[in-house]
Write a protein that holds these residues in place. Structure first.
Motif, PDB file in Angstrom:
ATOM      1  N   ILE A   1      23.071 -57.147 -33.664  1.00 37.62           N
ATOM      2  CA  ILE A   1      22.920 -56.331 -35.138  1.00 37.62           C
ATOM      3  C   ILE A   1      22.752 -56.661 -37.237  1.00 37.62           C
ATOM      4  O   ILE A   1      22.080 -56.193 -37.651  1.00 37.62           O
ATOM      5  CB  ILE A   1      23.683 -55.052 -35.167  1.00 37.62           C
ATOM      6  CG1 ILE A   1      23.473 -54.513 -33.248  1.00 37.62           C
ATOM      7  CG2 ILE A   1      23.103 -54.118 -35.577  1.00 37.62           C
ATOM      8  CD1 ILE A   1      24.036 -52.968 -33.457  1.00 37.62           C
ATOM      9  N   LEU A   2      24.081 -56.837 -36.929  1.00 35.81           N
ATOM     10  CA  LEU A   2      24.384 -57.485 -38.607  1.00 35.81           C
ATOM     11  C   LEU A   2      23.446 -58.673 -39.104  1.00 35.81           C
ATOM     12  O   LEU A   2      22.790 -58.877 -39.663  1.00 35.81           O
ATOM     13  CB  LEU A   2      26.187 -57.897 -37.742  1.00 35.81           C
ATOM     14  CG  LEU A   2      26.543 -58.539 -39.538  1.00 35.81           C
ATOM     15  CD1 LEU A   2      26.188 -57.482 -40.431  1.00 35.81           C
ATOM     16  CD2 LEU A   2      27.909 -59.049 -39.941  1.00 35.81           C
TER      17      LEU A   2
ATOM     18  N   LEU B   1      12.852 -54.389 -38.110  1.00 32.86           N
ATOM     19  CA  LEU B   1      14.663 -54.279 -37.315  1.00 32.86           C
ATOM     20  C   LEU B   1      14.718 -53.586 -36.835  1.00 32.86           C
ATOM     21  O   LEU B   1      15.267 -53.632 -35.570  1.00 32.86           O
ATOM     22  CB  LEU B   1      14.781 -53.573 -39.155  1.00 32.86           C
ATOM     23  CG  LEU B   1      16.135 -53.196 -38.660  1.00 32.86           C
ATOM     24  CD1 LEU B   1      17.674 -54.404 -38.377  1.00 32.86           C
ATOM     25  CD2 LEU B   1      16.985 -52.642 -40.227  1.00 32.86           C
TER      26      LEU B   1
ATOM     27  N   ALA C   1      16.610 -58.981 -42.651  1.00 34.44           N
ATOM     28  CA  ALA C   1      15.790 -57.711 -42.603  1.00 34.44           C
ATOM     29  C   ALA C   1      15.797 -58.094 -44.283  1.00 34.44           C
ATOM     30  O   ALA C   1      14.879 -57.764 -45.295  1.00 34.44           O
ATOM     31  CB  ALA C   1      16.241 -56.228 -42.147  1.00 34.44           C
ATOM     32  N   VAL C   2      17.870 -58.031 -44.801  1.00 35.68           N
ATOM     33  CA  VAL C   2      17.369 -57.845 -46.275  1.00 35.68           C
ATOM     34  C   VAL C   2      16.658 -59.252 -47.438  1.00 35.68           C
ATOM     35  O   VAL C   2      16.376 -59.359 -48.143  1.00 35.68           O
ATOM     36  CB  VAL C   2      18.784 -57.897 -46.560  1.00 35.68           C
ATOM     37  CG1 VAL C   2      19.524 -57.744 -47.920  1.00 35.68           C
ATOM     38  CG2 VAL C   2      19.349 -56.699 -46.112  1.00 35.68           C
TER      39      VAL C   2
ATOM     40  N   LEU D   1      20.391 -57.300 -40.049  1.00 37.87           N
ATOM     41  CA  LEU D   1      20.025 -56.609 -41.151  1.00 37.87           C
ATOM     42  C   LEU D   1      20.577 -57.619 -41.734  1.00 37.87           C
ATOM     43  O   LEU D   1      19.716 -57.579 -42.967  1.00 37.87           O
ATOM     44  CB  LEU D   1      21.457 -55.414 -41.032  1.00 37.87           C
ATOM     45  CG  LEU D   1      21.498 -54.496 -40.288  1.00 37.87           C
ATOM     46  CD1 LEU D   1      22.953 -53.621 -39.941  1.00 37.87           C
ATOM     47  CD2 LEU D   1      19.834 -53.190 -40.178  1.00 37.87           C
TER      48      LEU D   1
ATOM     49  N   LEU E   1      16.250 -53.932 -32.729  1.00 41.36           N
ATOM     50  CA  LEU E   1      17.910 -53.035 -32.842  1.00 41.36           C
ATOM     51  C   LEU E   1      17.205 -52.552 -31.405  1.00 41.36           C
ATOM     52  O   LEU E   1      18.381 -52.735 -30.054  1.00 41.36           O
ATOM     53  CB  LEU E   1      17.904 -51.761 -33.699  1.00 41.36           C
ATOM     54  CG  LEU E   1      18.409 -52.659 -35.063  1.00 41.36           C
ATOM     55  CD1 LEU E   1      18.174 -50.903 -36.127  1.00 41.36           C
ATOM     56  CD2 LEU E   1      19.643 -53.497 -34.442  1.00 41.36           C
TER      57      LEU E   1
END
Length: 308
Positions: free
Chosen positions: A2-3, A292, A9-10, A6, A296
């Protein structure tokens, strides 16, 4: 996992912001020239650029713009002088209604085409040919053909999709042709992306065994194929949704639909860079958030994880 999703995505959004800013910087001319239509002197142009910050260094303007986005401030329109958030917010509901209607048509049509196109039957090969041809047709041609048939020959819908003057939500007659013009190519493109995955899954031993046992096709699709398609279908849907937002520019201009796409076309013509940048980033955020969400969902629903 998950990290990592993220962080990815950033980083994607940062990369997209750089590309969007660079692309708008590469446009010939600027808002000062567009507003004066070439009638201003060099001194007047310099004064206008200084007043709007266009004379600052590129790196400084990028950092100020990116910092503003992080604060929720997309800047001020160089043409109207209004906040970009207000300019886009005024048009966003109309485009959201159009994109939402297009997605409601795109998703079931994409899945309905992907399944037979990947199954390999004679009828499926015909569907695959139709899907490929539909995906290859330019959006303008699809919109023109739909207008000729449903507005010209059948007179079912108006050829121009004008929004109600009193601010009411657009009705079916207004949305029909723009929605189909967006949905048909998008569904065909999504079905092409999923076709290979469907073909790979239906060729696996447990699917062939289910067919030999005489299980109905709907049960095979729901139990043996569907779980493996959830995450890839969400990823495809995220890409398709971003493409729909971008394609609204063509469709809205063709049908006179006063949405965000039409606004961006005018903003590019007038070199209203803050509006163009904000609109492009909005589409990018929609795609990245969709990707994202797909990542997930993969973490939670991937059948292979349940088998380990």
């Amino acid at each position: 996992m998950i990290l990592r999703a993220l962080v990815r995505a950033v980083l994607l959004l940062v990369g997209v912001s750089v590309m969007v800013f660079a692309a708008t910087e590469a446009l010939p001319g600027d808002a000062a020239e567009a507003r004066t239509a070439g009638r201003a002197t060099a001194a007047q142009l310099a004064e206008m650029r200084a007043a709007t910050g266009l004379d600052a260094a590129v790196w400084r303007r990028y950092l100020e713009w990116a910092a503003g986005l992080l604060r929720g401030d997309a800047g001020v329109s160089l043409i109207s002088g209004r906040p970009v958030a207000d300019v886009i917010g005024q048009r966003l509901p109309a485009t959201a209604a159009l994109a939402g209607a297009a997605l409601l048509v795109t998703v079931p049509l994409m899945l309905a085409w992907a399944w037979p196109a990947g199954a390999g039957s004679p009828a499926g090969r015909l569907v695959a040919a139709v899907v490929t041809a539909t995906a290859a047709v330019p959006q303008v041609v699809v919109a023109a053909a739909l207008t000729a048939v449903f507005a010209g020959m059948l007179a079912w819908f108006p050829p121009i999709s004008l929004l109600p003057a009193d601010g009411r939500p657009p009705g079916l007659s207004v949305l029909a042709l723009p929605t189909l013009s967006l949905a048909l190519p998008a569904a065909a493109y999504g079905a092409m992306l999923l076709r290979g995955l469907v073909a790979d899954i239906v060729a696996r031993p447990y699917v062939r065994d289910a067919r030999r046992r005489g299980l109905p096709g709907w049960r095979i699709a729901a139990v043996y194929v569907g779980p493996f398609l959830v995450a890839p279908a969400l990823r495809v849907l995220a890409v398709v949704a971003g493409g729909l937002i971008a394609a609204t520019a063509v469709v809205e201009v063709m049908f006179g639909y006063a949405g965000l796409g039409e606004l961006l076309v005018g903003a590019v013509a007038n070199r209203d860079v803050p509006v163009v940048q904000a609109g492009a980033m909005l589409a990018a955020v929609a795609v990245v958030l969709g990707m994202l969400a797909a990542d997930l969902v993969t973490v939670r629903t991937d059948p292979r994880r349940a088998m380990t």
